[in-house]
Design a protein around this motif. Structure first.
Motif, PDB file in Angstrom:
ATOM      1  N   PHE A 183      94.628  18.854 -47.441  1.00 42.07           N
ATOM      2  CA  PHE A 183      95.587  17.780 -47.711  1.00 42.07           C
ATOM      3  C   PHE A 183      96.782  18.258 -48.533  1.00 42.07           C
TER       4      PHE A 183
ATOM      5  N   ILE B  10      93.600  11.916 -52.316  1.00 41.56           N
ATOM      6  CA  ILE B  10      92.674  12.735 -51.523  1.00 41.56           C
ATOM      7  C   ILE B  10      92.791  14.209 -51.893  1.00 41.56           C
TER       8      ILE B  10
ATOM      9  N   TYR C  16      84.100  15.999 -40.367  1.00 41.49           N
ATOM     10  CA  TYR C  16      84.353  15.435 -39.033  1.00 41.49           C
ATOM     11  C   TYR C  16      85.580  16.032 -38.355  1.00 41.49           C
ATOM     12  N   PHE C  17      86.499  16.637 -39.150  1.00 40.41           N
ATOM     13  CA  PHE C  17      87.651  17.279 -38.523  1.00 40.41           C
ATOM     14  C   PHE C  17      87.195  18.406 -37.577  1.00 40.41           C
TER      15      PHE C  17
ATOM     16  N   GLN D 240      88.907   2.324 -44.091  1.00 39.27           N
ATOM     17  CA  GLN D 240      90.331   2.617 -43.949  1.00 39.27           C
ATOM     18  C   GLN D 240      91.047   1.517 -43.157  1.00 39.27           C
TER      19      GLN D 240
ATOM     20  N   ARG E 202      97.753   9.189 -33.370  1.00 36.68           N
ATOM     21  CA  ARG E 202      97.152  10.168 -34.285  1.00 36.68           C
ATOM     22  C   ARG E 202      95.985   9.512 -35.016  1.00 36.68           C
TER      23      ARG E 202
ATOM     24  N   GLY F  92      92.170  10.500 -37.304  1.00 36.64           N
ATOM     25  CA  GLY F  92      91.446  11.564 -38.006  1.00 36.64           C
ATOM     26  C   GLY F  92      90.127  11.914 -37.332  1.00 36.64           C
TER      27      GLY F  92
ATOM     28  N   GLU G 240      97.323   6.647 -37.779  1.00 34.11           N
ATOM     29  CA  GLU G 240      96.603   6.185 -38.968  1.00 34.11           C
ATOM     30  C   GLU G 240      96.353   7.381 -39.863  1.00 34.11           C
ATOM     31  N   PHE G 241      96.313   7.127 -41.177  1.00 32.49           N
ATOM     32  CA  PHE G 241      95.802   8.178 -42.065  1.00 32.49           C
ATOM     33  C   PHE G 241      94.652   7.573 -42.868  1.00 32.49           C
ATOM     34  N   VAL G 242      94.926   6.901 -43.967  1.00 33.95           N
ATOM     35  CA  VAL G 242      93.818   6.325 -44.741  1.00 33.95           C
ATOM     36  C   VAL G 242      94.056   4.836 -45.010  1.00 33.95           C
TER      37      VAL G 242
ATOM     38  N   GLU H 216      86.710   4.626 -39.219  1.00 35.40           N
ATOM     39  CA  GLU H 216      86.539   5.297 -40.514  1.00 35.40           C
ATOM     40  C   GLU H 216      86.117   4.267 -41.558  1.00 35.40           C
TER      41      GLU H 216
HETATM   42  C1  PYR Z   1      92.335  11.300 -41.856  1.00 39.36           C
HETATM   43  O1  PYR Z   1      92.760  12.457 -41.761  1.00 39.36           O
HETATM   44  O2  PYR Z   1      92.594  10.430 -41.003  1.00 39.36           O
HETATM   45  C2  PYR Z   1      91.498  10.891 -42.976  1.00 39.36           C
HETATM   46  O3  PYR Z   1      91.054   9.781 -43.005  1.00 39.36           O
HETATM   47  C3  PYR Z   1      91.213  11.829 -44.035  1.00 39.36           C
END
Ligand code: PYR
Length: 363
Positions: free
Chosen positions: A37, A44, A96-97, A154, A175, A177, A212-214, A238
């Motif tokens: 990150f 994070i 999970y990545f 999330q 996009r 995660g 999405e991110f978090v 998530e």
């Molecule tokens: C993402 O990369 O989507 C996370 O939730 C960390």
């Protein structure tokens, strides 16, 4: 003296407690920790700093962990391999990545769609048997894993146009995660994996239609609201993503029992700090986003139901083909059943009562 009695399972405890209080007089140790990150995300990324400070504080500065954001010494998604080979001693990331290596890695950090929420994941990991199961899996990658953060449930992310039915998702380049992509492609989306630092540009340039991110605090920093007005919830893929400290096995085994215990306790401190930080910061960020014009929308029920069915069909297929997946899945899903039962009673009824009071301006 720092007692070796943190959460009971996260690291092998010393064989016997010392008879008398002792000062830790260990060797000087230097580790390099690379994160997936960017430094700007103090939530994070911040877990790496909390961990490194706690290790240094507990050893009077003798055990130093230098922390490196994505790309500084290792690319964001190169950290797993770098820790596995020993190029660095530790990575801060989420297993999970790396589902391309083995889908079971998505279960190790609670990163499956409709999985455990943050609190349930922490319970599974520390007290429900998850630690031993995930350690067994990570051991095959020459890594020792520690829970080192959780995001909580999330948000579902940012879209340029409204999503009214599952048909609106068809062909959408999105996009998401980690393992989420496996489910999103089953409901017609085109999932694209990319690290946090690359998402804004992809959204702005139209390489992706949504992202999405978090959640609000990170997403605001990443600037998604400037490009996509519709902000959907919940992020059903998530529900309780756990972040992991992955330590090279040789580096970990070289530590004294005291230093091993310190790594364990420092990771656990970083673990609890992350979710507390998210919960403290997300509400104000959400208010700012909405005041700035963001349109907050729940995913339609039909979208949730379609995704739920698709996810469980995928899980059955993986059960039939991947014994490592099945071993973790059966265990985690049995745990989920009981957690949903228990949380539905006290937690959910209390929460829904309090939300009613909130909606009626009584809080
Ligand atoms: C993402 O990369 O989507 C996370 O939730 C960390």
């Amino acid at each position: 003296m720092l007692a070796a009695c943190g959460p009971r399972e996260q690291a092998a405890a010393p064989a016997a407690a010392p008879a008398a209080p002792a000062v830790i007089t260990g060797e000087t140790v230097r580790w390099r920790l690379a994160s997936t990150f960017p430094r700007a995300l103090d939530t994070i990324w911040g877990a790496a700093e909390v961990f490194a400070k706690a290790v240094s504080d507990a050893t009077g500065g003798k055990f130093q962990v230098s922390t490196h954001p994505a790309g500084e010494i290792v690319p964001a998604m190169g950290v797993f391999d770098a820790a596995q080979t020993g190029a660095i001693e530790a990575a801060h990331t989420a297993t999970y990545f790396f589902f391309g290596k083995d889908d079971a890695l998505a279960l190790a950090n609670g990163g499956i769609s409709f999985g455990l929420n943050g609190r349930q994941m922490t319970s599974w990991f520390f007290e429900g048997g998850g630690l031993a199961l995930s350690r067994e899996l990570l051991d095959t990658f020459n890594l020792v894993n520690f829970a080192c953060g959780n995001t909580g449930v999330q948000m579902g992310g940012w879209f340029r146009r409204e999503i009214r039915t599952p048909a609106d998702l068809q062909g959408l380049r999105f996009r998401a995660g980690g393992f989420a992509g496996r489910v999103l492609e089953r409901i017609g989306m085109v999932p694209l994996a990319m690290p946090a630092g690359e998402i804004y540009q992809a959204l702005e340039r139209g390489t992706v239609d949504g992202a999405e991110f978090v959640g609000p605090y990170d997403d605001e920093k990443l600037g998604f609201h400037r490009v996509a007005p519709f902000y959907y919830y919940p992020g059903f893929w998530e529900a309780g993503t756990q972040l992991d400290l992955l330590v090279n096995k040789t580096a970990f085994n070289a530590l004294s029992p005291e230093y091993k215990a310190i790594v364990n306790q420092a990771a656990t401190l970083a673990h609890t700090t992350m979710l507390a930080r998210y919960d403290a910061l997300n509400p104000a960020a959400l208010k700012r986003l909405v005041a700035g014009g963001t349109r907050l929308m729940p995913f339609p029920r039909a979208v949730m139901d379609t995704a739920f069915r698709a996810a469980h069909t995928l899980y059955e297929e993986l059960n039939a083909t991947n014994p490592r997946w099945k071993k973790l899945y059966d265990h985690q899903i049995a745990f989920r059943r009981d957690q949903v039962l228990w949380h539905g009673l006290a937690e959910a009824s209390f929460d829904s009562y309090m939300q009613l009071q909130g909606r009626n301006n009584r809080l």
